[in-house]
Write an enzyme that holds these catalytic residues in place. Structure first.
Site, PDB file in Angstrom:
ATOM      1  N   ARG A  16       0.791  -1.098   0.214  1.00 31.77           N
ATOM      2  CA  ARG A  16       0.026  -0.108  -0.076  1.00 31.77           C
ATOM      3  C   ARG A  16       0.752   1.317  -0.094  1.00 31.77           C
ATOM      4  NH1 ARG A  16      -4.292  -2.400   4.472  1.00 31.77           N
ATOM      5  NH2 ARG A  16      -5.311  -3.684   2.760  1.00 31.77           N
ATOM      6  N   ARG A  89      20.393  -8.346   7.695  1.00 32.92           N
ATOM      7  CA  ARG A  89      19.841  -9.520   7.889  1.00 32.92           C
ATOM      8  C   ARG A  89      20.944 -10.549   8.621  1.00 32.92           C
ATOM      9  NH1 ARG A  89      21.439  -9.917   2.774  1.00 32.92           N
ATOM     10  NH2 ARG A  89      21.926 -11.862   2.045  1.00 32.92           N
TER      11      ARG A  89
END
Length: 118
Positions: A16, A89
């Protein structure tokens, strides 16, 4: 399961925010990292659950539960780090991989003790 739902909601939020309609998986780099982090976490979840279950039944529930909670924490950190930058990560990735190996050892030790006991 709550972690997987949280990761999926973050992908929806990123879609979105950057206006990337499904089924597209490319677009803004932050969306791509969030999508990839969610996919990576989902891919390892069946392995984690299987090992957690076997180690908990055949080795020790307490030790297994601690390893499981640590694994979930490292995967959350992995997801958060990956969403910000790909390098973010790595530390949590290595920690979660190490914890999976610990669960493999616990599961194998429990299975061997169970089936080789006279």
């Amino acid at each position: 399961v709550l972690f997987l739902a949280y990761f999926a909601m973050q992908v929806i939020h990123a879609r979105r925010k950057y206006k990337i309609p499904p089924p597209e998986t490319t677009g803004h780099p932050e969306f791509e990292r969030t999508f990839r982090a969610q996919a990576n976490c989902s891919e390892y979840f069946p392995i984690f659950i299987s090992l957690l279950w076997v180690a908990g039944i055949f080795f020790h529930q307490g030790v297994t539960a601690v390893c499981g909670l640590l694994y979930l924490y490292t995967r959350l950190r992995y997801f958060q780090g990956y969403a910000v930058a790909a390098q973010g990560r790595l530390g949590p990735l290595y920690a979660s991989a190490w914890l999976l190996w610990v669960l493999v050892v616990l599961a194998l030790a429990g299975l061997l003790a169970h089936f080789l006991r006279p």
